[in-house]
Write an enzyme that holds these catalytic residues in place. Structure first.
Site, PDB file in Angstrom:
ATOM      1  N   HIS A  24      -8.221  -3.707  10.642  1.00  0.00           N
ATOM      2  CA  HIS A  24      -7.947  -3.530   9.214  1.00  0.00           C
ATOM      3  C   HIS A  24      -6.685  -4.275   8.779  1.00  0.00           C
ATOM      4  CE1 HIS A  24      -5.562   0.403  10.060  1.00  0.00           C
ATOM      5  NE2 HIS A  24      -4.697  -0.536   9.770  1.00  0.00           N
ATOM      6  N   GLU A  49     -10.483  -1.341   5.394  1.00  0.00           N
ATOM      7  CA  GLU A  49     -11.102  -0.937   6.660  1.00  0.00           C
ATOM      8  C   GLU A  49     -12.408  -1.704   6.866  1.00  0.00           C
ATOM      9  OE1 GLU A  49      -9.570   0.876   8.750  1.00  0.00           O
ATOM     10  OE2 GLU A  49      -8.629   2.637   7.863  1.00  0.00           O
ATOM     11  N   ASN A  96      -8.561  -1.582  14.624  1.00  0.00           N
ATOM     12  CA  ASN A  96      -9.949  -1.878  14.249  1.00  0.00           C
ATOM     13  C   ASN A  96     -10.047  -3.124  13.372  1.00  0.00           C
ATOM     14  OD1 ASN A  96      -8.889  -1.010  11.849  1.00  0.00           O
ATOM     15  ND2 ASN A  96     -10.368   0.616  11.479  1.00  0.00           N
ATOM     16  N   ASP A 100       0.825  -1.207   0.000  1.00  0.00           N
ATOM     17  CA  ASP A 100       0.000   0.000   0.000  1.00  0.00           C
ATOM     18  C   ASP A 100       0.858   1.256   0.000  1.00  0.00           C
ATOM     19  OD1 ASP A 100       0.894  -0.192   2.630  1.00  0.00           O
ATOM     20  OD2 ASP A 100      -1.071  -0.674   3.462  1.00  0.00           O
TER      21      ASP A 100
END
Ligand code: F6R
Length: 249
Positions: A139, A144, A137, A70
């Site tokens: 991800h 996400e 969270n 990424d």
């Protein structure tokens, strides 16, 4: 509970980094043209230190292709970019370079064109290893909560908790922090022969509990990896601290 991915429980961050390094070193030493896709952030820092030591002490990467999964949208040389991280923590520290280095260009004007360019890179270089970190969270990359499990490389918006993690990791204010990222989707992530998820620290314990004991759901993106037998999760004691004893067996 049926879960096919492999879990390795280790004591601490150092042991997690060593385990990750052992797996990557073995791939580099045994494959003819190893293709390694990395991640950035706090989780792989120790692994990069070991890789630098390895390469500078003779681990041969002259035939290895390196890439990343990424890149943040922002100026290439900003303190938080994957580009900056990779040069500061790896490419500038090793005394021989890999055969090829691929990075996503997060300052490209035309994001669609950039995504298509990187798709070609991904098609040309099937990954032997994909290294991942886990978001608080849940991800994975910048997939996400809510991202469909069949996602392919796309321009993602960060959740607030991810923006806060970036601010913390790179010591920057909210108005400097990136809000978007081009990221591989679950599809390309899981195409790698081995997927290594590095998880350390109390901050990650909630996400680890969801990953291993919660429902498989896009609410916790990492659960997309649960039933995949090419995934190895390396978890330290603090990250595992909320797990049931049964899960750790
Ligand atoms: C960064 C990336 C993110 C991180 C994750 C964990 O390139 O892909 O998904 O892996 O946010 O970050 P750390 O390791 O800093 O806790």
């Amino acid at each position: 509970m049926i879960k096919k991915m492999k879990t390795i429980f280790v004591k601490n961050y150092e042991e997690m980094s060593e385990k990750g390094y052992e797996i990557i070193k073995d791939v580099i030493e045994t494959k003819e043209q190893p293709v390694i896709s990395m991640t950035t952030g706090g989780s792989p820092r120790g692994l990069f230190t070991l890789l630098v030591e390895g390469v500078n002490n003779g681990l041969d990467i002259s035939n290895t292709v390196m890439m990343n999964l990424d890149e943040y949208i922002g100026p290439k040389n900003a303190v938080y970019t994957v580009n900056t991280f990779m040069y500061e923590n790896f490419y500038n520290k090793i005394n021989t370079q890999p055969k090829e280095i691929f990075l996503i260009n997060g300052e490209a004007d035309n994001k669609e064109e950039e995504i298509n360019r990187y798709k070609e890179v991904l098609n040309a270089y099937p990954r032997d290893v994909q290294v991942l970190g886990l978001g608080t969270n849940g991800h994975i990359g910048a997939n996400e909560p809510g991202t469909p499990f069949d996602s392919t490389i796309f321009l993602a918006e960060h959740d607030d908790s991810t923006i806060e993690s970036t601010m913390r990791e790179y010591n920057i204010e909210r108005d400097e922090a990136p809000t978007e990222m081009i990221t591989l989707g679950f599809t390309e992530i899981l195409e790698a022969e081995k997927v290594i998820l590095l998880v350390s620290g109390k901050r990650k314990s909630e996400a680890v509990k969801n990953l291993l004991e919660g429902e498989v759901s896009t609410d916790c993106p990492a659960t997309a990896l649960r039933d995949k037998d090419n995934v190895i999760v390396i978890i330290d004691e603090e990250a595992a601290s909320l797990l049931d004893e049964e899960t750790k067996k």
